[in-house]
Design a protein around this motif. Sequence first.
Motif, PDB file in Angstrom:
ATOM      1  N   SER A 125       0.983  -1.008  -0.002  1.00 45.32           N
ATOM      2  CA  SER A 125      -0.014   0.154  -0.071  1.00 45.32           C
ATOM      3  C   SER A 125       0.808   1.239  -0.014  1.00 45.32           C
ATOM      4  CB  SER A 125      -1.074   0.110   1.322  1.00 45.32           C
ATOM      5  OG  SER A 125      -1.968  -1.110   1.228  1.00 45.32           O
ATOM      6  N   ILE A 126       1.988   1.194   0.699  1.00 48.41           N
ATOM      7  CA  ILE A 126       2.981   2.395   0.838  1.00 48.41           C
ATOM      8  C   ILE A 126       3.515   2.619  -0.482  1.00 48.41           C
ATOM      9  CG2 ILE A 126       5.082   3.287   1.832  1.00 48.41           C
ATOM     10  CD1 ILE A 126       3.831   2.295   4.406  1.00 48.41           C
ATOM     11  N   ILE A 127       3.842   1.241  -1.242  1.00 48.24           N
ATOM     12  CA  ILE A 127       4.396   1.333  -2.536  1.00 48.24           C
ATOM     13  C   ILE A 127       3.651   2.049  -3.459  1.00 48.24           C
ATOM     14  CG2 ILE A 127       5.151  -0.052  -4.340  1.00 48.24           C
ATOM     15  CD1 ILE A 127       6.387  -1.849  -2.292  1.00 48.24           C
ATOM     16  N   GLU A 128       2.468   1.664  -3.368  1.00 49.12           N
ATOM     17  CA  GLU A 128       1.372   2.351  -4.301  1.00 49.12           C
ATOM     18  C   GLU A 128       1.433   3.750  -4.209  1.00 49.12           C
ATOM     19  OE1 GLU A 128      -3.433   1.728  -5.251  1.00 49.12           O
ATOM     20  OE2 GLU A 128      -2.155  -0.055  -5.000  1.00 49.12           O
ATOM     21  N   VAL A 129       1.092   4.259  -3.004  1.00 49.78           N
ATOM     22  CA  VAL A 129       1.073   5.735  -2.759  1.00 49.78           C
ATOM     23  C   VAL A 129       2.489   6.546  -3.315  1.00 49.78           C
ATOM     24  CG1 VAL A 129       0.810   7.513  -1.237  1.00 49.78           C
ATOM     25  CG2 VAL A 129      -0.740   5.339  -1.086  1.00 49.78           C
ATOM     26  N   GLU A 130       3.431   5.836  -2.896  1.00 46.66           N
ATOM     27  CA  GLU A 130       5.045   6.304  -3.132  1.00 46.66           C
ATOM     28  C   GLU A 130       5.398   6.588  -4.528  1.00 46.66           C
ATOM     29  OE1 GLU A 130       6.799   8.323  -1.187  1.00 46.66           O
ATOM     30  OE2 GLU A 130       6.178   7.520   0.831  1.00 46.66           O
ATOM     31  N   SER A 131       4.897   5.324  -5.264  1.00 43.77           N
ATOM     32  CA  SER A 131       5.456   5.409  -6.729  1.00 43.77           C
ATOM     33  C   SER A 131       4.769   4.469  -7.649  1.00 43.77           C
ATOM     34  CB  SER A 131       6.894   4.357  -6.396  1.00 43.77           C
ATOM     35  OG  SER A 131       6.516   2.998  -6.248  1.00 43.77           O
ATOM     36  N   MET A 132       3.638   4.184  -7.205  1.00 41.27           N
ATOM     37  CA  MET A 132       2.555   3.404  -8.058  1.00 41.27           C
ATOM     38  C   MET A 132       3.308   2.056  -8.808  1.00 41.27           C
ATOM     39  SD  MET A 132      -0.321   4.823  -8.133  1.00 41.27           S
ATOM     40  CE  MET A 132      -1.301   4.307  -9.369  1.00 41.27           C
ATOM     41  N   TYR A 133       4.246   1.630  -7.853  1.00 39.14           N
ATOM     42  CA  TYR A 133       4.848   0.570  -8.415  1.00 39.14           C
ATOM     43  C   TYR A 133       5.984   0.653  -9.504  1.00 39.14           C
ATOM     44  CZ  TYR A 133       0.907  -1.481  -5.731  1.00 39.14           C
ATOM     45  OH  TYR A 133       0.074  -1.860  -4.766  1.00 39.14           O
ATOM     46  N   ASN A 134       6.349   1.974  -9.588  1.00 41.72           N
ATOM     47  CA  ASN A 134       7.412   2.075 -10.638  1.00 41.72           C
ATOM     48  C   ASN A 134       8.815   2.069  -9.830  1.00 41.72           C
ATOM     49  OD1 ASN A 134       9.111   3.294 -12.587  1.00 41.72           O
ATOM     50  ND2 ASN A 134       8.058   5.245 -12.585  1.00 41.72           N
ATOM     51  N   GLU A 135       9.555   1.223 -10.142  1.00 38.28           N
ATOM     52  CA  GLU A 135      10.828   1.076  -9.537  1.00 38.28           C
ATOM     53  C   GLU A 135      11.885   2.026  -9.908  1.00 38.28           C
ATOM     54  OE1 GLU A 135      10.827  -1.386 -13.136  1.00 38.28           O
ATOM     55  OE2 GLU A 135       9.441  -1.167 -11.399  1.00 38.28           O
ATOM     56  N   LYS A 136      11.394   3.070 -10.887  1.00 39.29           N
ATOM     57  CA  LYS A 136      12.491   4.021 -11.277  1.00 39.29           C
ATOM     58  C   LYS A 136      12.046   5.494 -10.884  1.00 39.29           C
ATOM     59  CE  LYS A 136      14.044   1.581 -15.488  1.00 39.29           C
ATOM     60  NZ  LYS A 136      14.251   1.625 -16.901  1.00 39.29           N
ATOM     61  N   ALA A 137      11.043   5.327 -10.097  1.00 37.42           N
ATOM     62  CA  ALA A 137      10.396   6.717  -9.509  1.00 37.42           C
ATOM     63  C   ALA A 137      11.424   7.432  -8.617  1.00 37.42           C
ATOM     64  CB  ALA A 137       9.157   6.456  -8.609  1.00 37.42           C
ATOM     65  N   MET A 138      11.299   8.844  -8.867  1.00 41.83           N
ATOM     66  CA  MET A 138      12.337   9.651  -8.355  1.00 41.83           C
ATOM     67  C   MET A 138      11.493  11.035  -8.033  1.00 41.83           C
ATOM     68  SD  MET A 138      15.198  10.565  -7.123  1.00 41.83           S
ATOM     69  CE  MET A 138      16.575   9.492  -8.162  1.00 41.83           C
ATOM     70  N   SER A 139      11.197  11.446  -6.877  1.00 38.25           N
ATOM     71  CA  SER A 139      10.463  12.689  -6.419  1.00 38.25           C
ATOM     72  C   SER A 139      11.372  13.858  -6.810  1.00 38.25           C
ATOM     73  CB  SER A 139       9.599  12.551  -5.160  1.00 38.25           C
ATOM     74  OG  SER A 139      10.701  12.800  -4.100  1.00 38.25           O
ATOM     75  N   PRO A 140      10.803  15.098  -6.794  1.00 39.55           N
ATOM     76  CA  PRO A 140      11.471  16.233  -6.877  1.00 39.55           C
ATOM     77  C   PRO A 140      12.216  16.674  -5.582  1.00 39.55           C
ATOM     78  CG  PRO A 140       9.021  16.633  -7.778  1.00 39.55           C
ATOM     79  CD  PRO A 140       9.379  15.323  -6.995  1.00 39.55           C
ATOM     80  N   GLU A 141      11.729  15.909  -4.287  1.00 43.89           N
ATOM     81  CA  GLU A 141      12.510  16.176  -3.047  1.00 43.89           C
ATOM     82  C   GLU A 141      13.718  15.117  -2.951  1.00 43.89           C
ATOM     83  OE1 GLU A 141       9.224  15.416  -3.244  1.00 43.89           O
ATOM     84  OE2 GLU A 141       8.309  17.698  -3.422  1.00 43.89           O
ATOM     85  N   GLY A 142      13.730  14.265  -3.974  1.00 41.35           N
ATOM     86  CA  GLY A 142      14.826  13.306  -3.920  1.00 41.35           C
ATOM     87  C   GLY A 142      14.726  11.955  -3.305  1.00 41.35           C
TER      88      GLY A 142
END
Length: 239
Positions: A125-142
């Motif tokens: 559930s946390i993965i879904e909210v953080e990255s939508m299961y995208n292992e290459k996700a990178m937020s503007p905050e780092g």
Amino acid sequence: MVGKNVYLCDSKKTNPFDDKSEFRRKVIRMTKVSNKKKCVVAFAIATAVSVGLFQVYDVVASEKNGNSSINPSMIAVGTMYDNDINCIWKEIYNVTQDKEKASILSRTIADVSFKEGVSPILVASIIEVESMYNEKAMSPEGRVGLMGLYPSMIDDKTLKLEEPKDNIIAGARIIKRHYKMFNFVADRETRTKCIIVGYCAGTGYANDYLNGKRKLPTSITAYVNHVMQAYNRMKGNAI
């Protein structure tokens, strides 16, 4: 009736007992139990979780025509493990429409979570909210990867956050810390929300949330609500 046993087997196959063939999987550990020895069952399950052996089978062996027949009805950890994988797989597939990704990622999440002693569905559930299961996700905050982690959050510097499994391990360990902190909270939903707040914003916010000392910022409240929605949705996927 010969006896009742609990077999702890590796989890590479969903069901290592096949009525039409011999038992071909190595039995890692076997503990005889009875209704009067429930503590032995608990110990067996705890052992399974601690060493990563999750398929627990309630096996009834009976002599018939000189042969033993095995009834592969799963109990406890084995059932929980398979059900969690099923729930997570459905959710990942619904989001990504990628069956292969859903299969690999759901099993990785379950394996890591059980080894770390946390809920696989909460991790997913946390993965879904953080990255939508995208292992290459990178937020503007780092924040990096599946679980949206800052490198500064990680104690084990051997873990590479760009690697999906390492990222999940690191995130699961943060969740585990908060599991321990809020284990005393009796209400499950409140305890889960404290863990989510702790993961998102830190222990201070989680303690304040629990004690009602201050109102959570809108962004954190929204985060908790989104994680809980995903969590409850996956729980609803259960067989």
